[in-house]
Design an enzyme around this catalytic site. Structure first.
Site, mmCIF file in Angstrom:
data_model
loop_
_atom_site.group_PDB
_atom_site.id
_atom_site.type_symbol
_atom_site.label_atom_id
_atom_site.label_comp_id
_atom_site.label_asym_id
_atom_site.label_seq_id
_atom_site.Cartn_x
_atom_site.Cartn_y
_atom_site.Cartn_z
ATOM 1 N N SER A 45 0.829 -1.201 0.000
ATOM 2 C CA SER A 45 0.000 0.000 0.000
ATOM 3 C C SER A 45 0.864 1.251 0.000
ATOM 4 C CB SER A 45 -0.866 -0.014 1.264
ATOM 5 O OG SER A 45 -1.496 1.225 1.443
ATOM 6 N N TYR A 78 -1.501 -0.662 10.670
ATOM 7 C CA TYR A 78 -1.782 -1.334 9.388
ATOM 8 C C TYR A 78 -0.637 -1.090 8.403
ATOM 9 C CZ TYR A 78 -3.404 -1.673 4.600
ATOM 10 O OH TYR A 78 -3.466 -1.938 3.252
ATOM 11 N N LYS A 120 2.238 -3.709 6.593
ATOM 12 C CA LYS A 120 2.503 -3.828 5.148
ATOM 13 C C LYS A 120 3.993 -3.617 4.875
ATOM 14 C CE LYS A 120 -1.230 -5.140 3.378
ATOM 15 N NZ LYS A 120 -1.320 -6.367 2.595
HETATM 16 C C1 UD1 Z 1 -7.018 5.093 3.571
HETATM 17 C C2 UD1 Z 1 -6.022 4.560 4.541
HETATM 18 C C3 UD1 Z 1 -4.968 3.807 3.767
HETATM 19 C C4 UD1 Z 1 -5.577 2.736 2.903
HETATM 20 C C5 UD1 Z 1 -6.603 3.350 1.982
HETATM 21 C C6 UD1 Z 1 -7.343 2.283 1.206
HETATM 22 C C7 UD1 Z 1 -6.051 6.164 6.406
HETATM 23 C C8 UD1 Z 1 -5.291 7.201 7.156
HETATM 24 N N1 UD1 Z 1 -5.453 5.644 5.333
HETATM 25 O O1 UD1 Z 1 -6.371 6.046 2.763
HETATM 26 O O2 UD1 Z 1 -4.065 3.227 4.676
HETATM 27 O O3 UD1 Z 1 -4.591 2.102 2.135
HETATM 28 O O4 UD1 Z 1 -7.561 4.067 2.755
HETATM 29 O O5 UD1 Z 1 -8.128 2.862 0.214
HETATM 30 O O6 UD1 Z 1 -7.157 5.807 6.757
HETATM 31 N N2 UD1 Z 1 -12.516 11.464 3.453
HETATM 32 C C9 UD1 Z 1 -13.557 12.307 3.765
HETATM 33 N N3 UD1 Z 1 -14.689 11.765 4.315
HETATM 34 C C10 UD1 Z 1 -14.827 10.422 4.551
HETATM 35 C C11 UD1 Z 1 -13.750 9.582 4.234
HETATM 36 C C12 UD1 Z 1 -12.604 10.122 3.682
HETATM 37 O O7 UD1 Z 1 -13.487 13.528 3.553
HETATM 38 O O8 UD1 Z 1 -15.871 9.993 5.064
HETATM 39 C C13 UD1 Z 1 -11.309 12.040 2.793
HETATM 40 C C14 UD1 Z 1 -10.009 11.785 3.513
HETATM 41 O O9 UD1 Z 1 -9.733 12.812 4.426
HETATM 42 C C15 UD1 Z 1 -9.030 11.752 2.318
HETATM 43 C C16 UD1 Z 1 -9.851 11.173 1.177
HETATM 44 O O10 UD1 Z 1 -11.199 11.401 1.540
HETATM 45 O O11 UD1 Z 1 -8.642 13.046 1.968
HETATM 46 C C17 UD1 Z 1 -9.648 9.682 0.949
HETATM 47 O O12 UD1 Z 1 -9.878 8.997 2.174
HETATM 48 P P1 UD1 Z 1 -9.933 7.400 2.240
HETATM 49 O O13 UD1 Z 1 -10.817 6.871 1.192
HETATM 50 O O14 UD1 Z 1 -10.237 7.017 3.654
HETATM 51 O O15 UD1 Z 1 -8.452 6.983 1.835
HETATM 52 P P2 UD1 Z 1 -7.038 7.416 2.487
HETATM 53 O O16 UD1 Z 1 -7.215 8.149 3.747
HETATM 54 O O17 UD1 Z 1 -6.239 8.064 1.406
#
Ligand code: UD1
Length: 338
Positions: free
Chosen positions: A124, A148, A152
């Protein structure tokens, strides 16, 4: 090639099994269904039109895993089986190390016992933690910010040490995924989060489907064009195809371990993703701006040029394709299944 796939009913695993069968490989799935559904296997069979060989085995069960490899005699293993929730990994770190690290060690040992010397490992972009700059190349420093991500990274170290061991014949491709999203265009398989999704894309589709009231946008004060987080969203079918390409590259190179970023090389913000989904769904999707989520980073997108060069692969699906396929899946299945 005879390919054993651990975690073959999971999100990336199921799509990879479909592409492997389409490419003419013989596949054996090893799966314990701890975070996937049995009916996904039938869906894979519907897409491929072929029966899928399945061993219901936990990768930590050495005897059962050995039995599976002895029977199938794989030429290569693609290793997806793992726990993958960042938040859960902070609550249950020992479980994450047990499955993701000890499980991988058991698999490597058993592979060695049966003389299987090729592995493709599901890693990842989380291993980079907070990147110093984007795009992120494979040479960027690593430093995951959660258990996590550390499991990895340790999995990567373990595999590289096995490749480097005296007399070892192991070849490995370590694939670092950016943000896997989308679903199979048939609408038959896709991501199946249990409970409230942590990740953005399934949260958006569930909100658009009326299962959630609104999306919480975590932070709009990042140093990004619209202030919301920027990520490299890659269609799961593009990712799956990269695994098939990686299998082909294994063994044909002088270096016996390859570490490759799998991303599109383009970042999109949270608001851009919500807007694109809204276009596909044909109505606005409600959201509220909130404070930053602990542990989040502002932006992260890949430099995928090494994977482009070494595998002759590149991500082809657009953000629009991603949203269209994810929405079809949400409409067809995810609603009833969740
Ligand atoms: C997350 C994990 C990462 C994992 C990946 C799998 C964390 C810190 N990292 O990455 O280890 O490999 O998922 O896809 O959790 N967001 C919102 N609202 C939400 C959810 C997310 O605004 O309800 C935003 C987050 O702040 C971020 C973006 O959307 O900017 C993507 O979030 P997410 O899909 O959770 O992925 P990552 O955080 O990049």
């Amino acid at each position: 090639m005879k390919v054993l796939v651990t975690g073959g009913a999971g999100f990336v695993g199921s799509h990879t099994v479909v592409e492997l069968v389409a490419a003419g490989h013989e596949v054996q799935v090893v799966e314990n269904f701890c975070n996937s559904e049995r009916w996904i296997v039938e869906r894979i069979e519907r897409i491929t039109g072929k029966a899928l060989a399945l061993d219901e085995v936990d990768i930590r069960d050495r005897a059962a895993l050995l039995g599976s490899l002895q029977r199938f005699q794989p030429d290569a293993v693609i290793h997806f089986a793992a726990l993958k929730s960042v938040s859960e990994s902070a609550e249950r770190p020992a479980d994450y190390y047990d499955v993701n690290v000890a499980g991988t060690a058991t698999l490597l040992d058993v592979m060695d016992q049966v003389g299987c010397h090729r592995i493709v490992f599901s890693s990842s972009a989380t291993v980079y933690g907070q990147p110093d700059a984007c795009p992120v190349a494979e040479t960027a420093p690593v430093g995951p910010g959660n258990p996590y991500g550390r499991t990895k990274l340790i999995g990567e170290w373990l595999i590289r040490d096995c490749v480097a061991a005296p007399g070892a014949a192991l070849h490995a491709a370590i694939l670092r995924y950016f943000n896997p999203v989308g679903a199979h265009p048939s609408g038959l398989i896709g991501e199946l989060p249990r409970g409230v999704p942590n990740n953005l894309a399934p949260y958006i589709t569930q909100t658009a489907a009326g299962q959630r009231d609104y999306i919480r946008v975590f932070g709009n004060d990042y140093a990004t064009p619209d202030g919301t987080g920027v990520r490299d969203y890659i269609h799961v079918v593009d990712l799956a195809k990269a695994h098939v390409a990686a299998l082909g590259a294994l063994g044909g190179r002088r270096e016996r371990d390859l570490t490759l970023n799998l991303g599109t090389g383009r970042g999109y913000s949270v608001l851009e993703l919500i807007e694109t989904f809204a276009t596909v769904v044909g109505k606005p999707i409600p959201y509220q701006l909130q404070g930053r989520r602990a542990g989040d980073i502002g932006e992260c997108w890949a430099d995928p040029s090494l994977a482009n060069e070494v595998l002759g692969w590149r991500a082809e699906e657009s953000l629009q394709d991603i949203c269209t396929d994810a929405w079809r899946w949400q409409m067809n299945v995810a609603g009833q299944a969740g």
